[in-house]
Every structure is written in structure tokens, then in C-alpha cells.
Design a protein around this motif. Structure first.
Motif, PDB file in Angstrom:
ATOM      1  N   UNK A 157       1.087  -1.006   0.168  1.00  0.00           N
ATOM      2  CA  UNK A 157       0.079  -0.012  -0.130  1.00  0.00           C
ATOM      3  C   UNK A 157       0.790   1.304  -0.039  1.00  0.00           C
ATOM      4  N   UNK A 158       1.994   1.350   0.756  1.00  0.00           N
ATOM      5  CA  UNK A 158       3.024   2.317   0.608  1.00  0.00           C
ATOM      6  C   UNK A 158       3.540   2.493  -0.752  1.00  0.00           C
ATOM      7  N   UNK A 159       3.725   1.510  -1.396  1.00  0.00           N
ATOM      8  CA  UNK A 159       4.453   1.645  -2.811  1.00  0.00           C
ATOM      9  C   UNK A 159       3.431   2.161  -3.682  1.00  0.00           C
ATOM     10  N   UNK A 160       2.095   1.714  -3.552  1.00  0.00           N
ATOM     11  CA  UNK A 160       0.910   2.125  -4.387  1.00  0.00           C
ATOM     12  C   UNK A 160       0.719   3.584  -4.120  1.00  0.00           C
ATOM     13  N   UNK A 161       0.694   4.046  -2.879  1.00  0.00           N
ATOM     14  CA  UNK A 161       0.421   5.422  -2.409  1.00  0.00           C
ATOM     15  C   UNK A 161       1.650   6.359  -3.058  1.00  0.00           C
ATOM     16  N   UNK A 162       2.984   5.882  -2.796  1.00  0.00           N
ATOM     17  CA  UNK A 162       4.017   6.535  -3.426  1.00  0.00           C
ATOM     18  C   UNK A 162       3.871   6.978  -4.903  1.00  0.00           C
ATOM     19  N   UNK A 163       3.436   5.705  -5.549  1.00  0.00           N
ATOM     20  CA  UNK A 163       3.523   5.907  -7.110  1.00  0.00           C
ATOM     21  C   UNK A 163       2.315   7.055  -7.581  1.00  0.00           C
ATOM     22  N   UNK A 164       1.205   6.842  -6.863  1.00  0.00           N
ATOM     23  CA  UNK A 164       0.074   7.608  -6.831  1.00  0.00           C
ATOM     24  C   UNK A 164       0.396   9.224  -6.826  1.00  0.00           C
ATOM     25  N   UNK A 165       1.166   9.500  -5.847  1.00  0.00           N
ATOM     26  CA  UNK A 165       1.589  10.683  -5.609  1.00  0.00           C
ATOM     27  C   UNK A 165       2.505  11.297  -6.647  1.00  0.00           C
ATOM     28  N   UNK A 166       3.627  10.460  -7.039  1.00  0.00           N
ATOM     29  CA  UNK A 166       4.400  10.895  -7.962  1.00  0.00           C
ATOM     30  C   UNK A 166       3.751  11.227  -9.376  1.00  0.00           C
ATOM     31  N   UNK A 167       2.782  10.142  -9.668  1.00  0.00           N
ATOM     32  CA  UNK A 167       1.892  10.299 -10.763  1.00  0.00           C
ATOM     33  C   UNK A 167       1.276  11.537 -10.856  1.00  0.00           C
ATOM     34  N   UNK A 168       0.714  12.013  -9.831  1.00  0.00           N
ATOM     35  CA  UNK A 168      -0.319  13.396  -9.936  1.00  0.00           C
ATOM     36  C   UNK A 168       0.585  14.370  -9.817  1.00  0.00           C
ATOM     37  N   UNK A 169       1.845  14.380  -9.259  1.00  0.00           N
ATOM     38  CA  UNK A 169       2.742  15.607  -9.049  1.00  0.00           C
ATOM     39  C   UNK A 169       3.225  15.575 -10.678  1.00  0.00           C
ATOM     40  N   UNK A 170       3.312  14.651 -11.265  1.00  0.00           N
ATOM     41  CA  UNK A 170       3.862  14.692 -12.560  1.00  0.00           C
ATOM     42  C   UNK A 170       3.060  15.732 -13.531  1.00  0.00           C
ATOM     43  N   UNK A 171       1.646  15.219 -13.374  1.00  0.00           N
ATOM     44  CA  UNK A 171       0.537  15.881 -13.929  1.00  0.00           C
ATOM     45  C   UNK A 171       0.474  17.257 -13.622  1.00  0.00           C
ATOM     46  N   UNK A 172       0.594  17.539 -12.415  1.00  0.00           N
ATOM     47  CA  UNK A 172       0.855  19.125 -11.838  1.00  0.00           C
ATOM     48  C   UNK A 172       1.914  19.811 -12.446  1.00  0.00           C
ATOM     49  N   UNK A 173       2.954  19.218 -12.582  1.00  0.00           N
ATOM     50  CA  UNK A 173       4.096  19.913 -13.111  1.00  0.00           C
ATOM     51  C   UNK A 173       3.666  20.192 -14.677  1.00  0.00           C
ATOM     52  N   UNK A 174       3.031  19.255 -15.374  1.00  0.00           N
ATOM     53  CA  UNK A 174       2.838  19.584 -16.694  1.00  0.00           C
ATOM     54  C   UNK A 174       1.837  20.650 -16.866  1.00  0.00           C
ATOM     55  N   UNK A 175       0.882  20.816 -16.138  1.00  0.00           N
ATOM     56  CA  UNK A 175      -0.036  22.044 -15.915  1.00  0.00           C
ATOM     57  C   UNK A 175       0.717  23.125 -15.543  1.00  0.00           C
ATOM     58  N   UNK A 176       1.510  22.897 -14.609  1.00  0.00           N
ATOM     59  CA  UNK A 176       2.166  24.342 -14.306  1.00  0.00           C
ATOM     60  C   UNK A 176       3.220  24.826 -15.518  1.00  0.00           C
ATOM     61  N   UNK A 177       3.747  24.135 -16.221  1.00  0.00           N
ATOM     62  CA  UNK A 177       4.373  24.430 -17.399  1.00  0.00           C
ATOM     63  C   UNK A 177       3.528  25.302 -18.275  1.00  0.00           C
TER      64      UNK A 177
END
Length: 261
Positions: A116-136
């Protein structure tokens, strides 16, 4: 910006005008941001998400001339929200200890597993990557350019104009609210809870009345300048350079390789 910190819609709009990527073609920036967003979400790999976060941060710092401290300050709000969500995803509730780590509470167990920790970390990274793209896109492209891009994408003209007018009117409301709040503070309007409630109610009522009055004034001003139901902006020609296309292709190719490996 004040004391090296940035926050709020005012700062984001100002950064878009001051960005070193302001001279880039807005359609190209939109394609770059949306394409990177799609790749980040579709790949669903932590390495891809991490690469997107780091590369876009470096691009904002190198080409956009945005100080890293300011960029991290802007990322702090979504990051806090995502971390809280990640904690909720990683934790589970059970009547018996069923995971790797279990915290006993009065009526149940709070359980956390390595999976569950691994899944949560991957989910946070994916969402943060999406936020970075929108911030661009948000930190390098002005509102009028975005409206022009949406119009070229054949979005209804009325919807584009409403989006732009609402966006601009938000700043008008924020400016009026700031002045009213400052005036209330000068009159000790926030000295205790009861007075604060009274001041807040007065500001809310006055803000509603003044916003209606200001909207009529702006409508009259637009009509006096020949507004016929179609907003048009004078746009500067910004050609897409071959180097931008090449580097974008290499970046996307690298993301695809990371997704496959």
C-alpha cells in the motif's frame, strides 16, 4: 512577489508575463504540456513520473528563468494535498491485524502494508507529474494566449470569452476585497471574534453590491470600445523553432523508453 515568496492567482498571472518562455509559441507549449501529461498518466511508472517532475522543474528554472525557491513554493500546496491523500490511500482499517504494520486503536486496527505504501508513493508521483505539466502551461502562457489556443481548437467562442472575462473579474474582486479588508483592519475590525464576524458580513455584502456595479461599468466600457460579442486580442507572431520540436521529441522518446523498460 514579496520577500522572495509568491502565492495566489496574482503571482501566477504575473509569472506568466515575466517568464523566459513567454516568447514560445502558445500552441506548442500547450501541445508540450498536454502531451507530457498524457504520457505521465498513461505510463503509470514511477520512473516516468519522476523524470517528468525533474525535467519540467529544470525547464522552468533554465528556460523560464523562474527561481527554484518560487517554483517549489508554488508546488507546496498541491504537494501537501497529495501527501495527505497518499497517507489516506496507504492506510487501511480492519478489525484484526492483517498488514505488515498495525496500530491498535479502541475499536479497530489502522493497518499499513509495504504494497500500500508503494502504491501511494506511485500515485503521488504520478499526480505530481501531472501538476508539473499543467504548471508548465500556467506559468509560461498568459490568459489571452490560452483563450486564443482554445479558439483555434474550435471551442465555442462564447465559452472562451466567458472563461477570459471570469478569470479577469476574479482579480477585480480580489483587489476590492483586499482594500475592504485593509480598511476594516485599520478600524480594528478584526480585534475579536464577534467584531470579525460583523466585519466579514459587511465585506461580503459590500463586495456583492460593488461587483454588480463594477460589472455594469465594464460592460459599458466594452460597448463604448465597439464590443460586438467577439473578443479579439492582438497576438505577437511566435514561430516554433526546430530545436524545440527536436528536444520535445527526444524528451517524449525518453519517457516512452522508461515506460517500456
Amino acid at each position: 512577489m514579496a520577500n522572495g515568496h509568491i502565492h495566489g492567482a496574482h503571482s501566477i498571472d504575473r509569472l506568466a508575463y515575466e517568464s523566459g518562455m513567454r516568447t514560445w509559441n502558445p500552441v506548442f507549449k500547450t501541445v508540450l504540456a498536454v502531451g507530457t501529461l498524457v504520457l505521465c498518466l498513461a505510463a503509470d511508472r514511477p520512473m516516468v513520473s519522476t523524470a517528468v517532475i525533474l525535467v519540467l522543474a529544470a525547464l522552468q528554472r533554465g528556460k523560464g528563468k523562474l527561481p527554484l525557491r518560487d517554483y517549489l513554493g508554488l508546488m507546496l500546496v498541491p504537494l501537501t494535498f497529495l501527501l495527505l491523500g497518499g497517507v489516506a490511500v496507504a492506510c487501511d482499517i480492519a478489525l484484526t491485524p492483517v498488514c505488515d504494520w498495525n496500530l491498535r486503536l479502541p475499536w479497530f486496527y489502522l493497518c499499513v502494508s509495504a504494497e500500500s505504501i508503494r502504491f501511494a508513493v506511485e500515485l503521488v508521483l504520478k499526480a505530481l507529474g501531472a501538476v508539473s505539466a499543467m504548471y508548465l502551461l500556467a506559468l509560461t502562457t498568459t490568459a489571452c494566449e490560452l483563450v486564443d489556443v482554445l479558439r483555434r481548437a474550435h471551442l465555442p467562442s462564447l465559452l472562451c470569452e466567458l472563461m477570459y472575462l471570469i478569470y479577469r473579474f476574479v482579480f477585480v474582486l480580489l483587489d476590492m476585497y483586499g482594500r475592504m479588508r485593509q480598511a476594516a483592519g485599520a478600524r480594528l475590525g478584526w480585534k475579536d471574534f464577534r467584531t470579525s464576524c460583523r466585519s466579514f458580513g459587511g465585506i461580503a455584502g459590500n463586495l456583492f453590491v460593488l461587483s454588480l456595479r463594477r460589472s455594469r461599468v465594464y460592460a459599458d466600457a466594452m460597448a463604448a470600445r465597439g464590443y460586438d460579442g467577439d473578443l479579439r486580442f492582438l497576438e505577437e507572431e511566435k514561430p516554433v523553432r526546430a530545436a524545440q520540436i527536436i528536444w520535445t521529441g527526444l524528451f517524449w522518446t525518453a519517457l516512452l523508453v522508461l515506460a517500456i523498460c
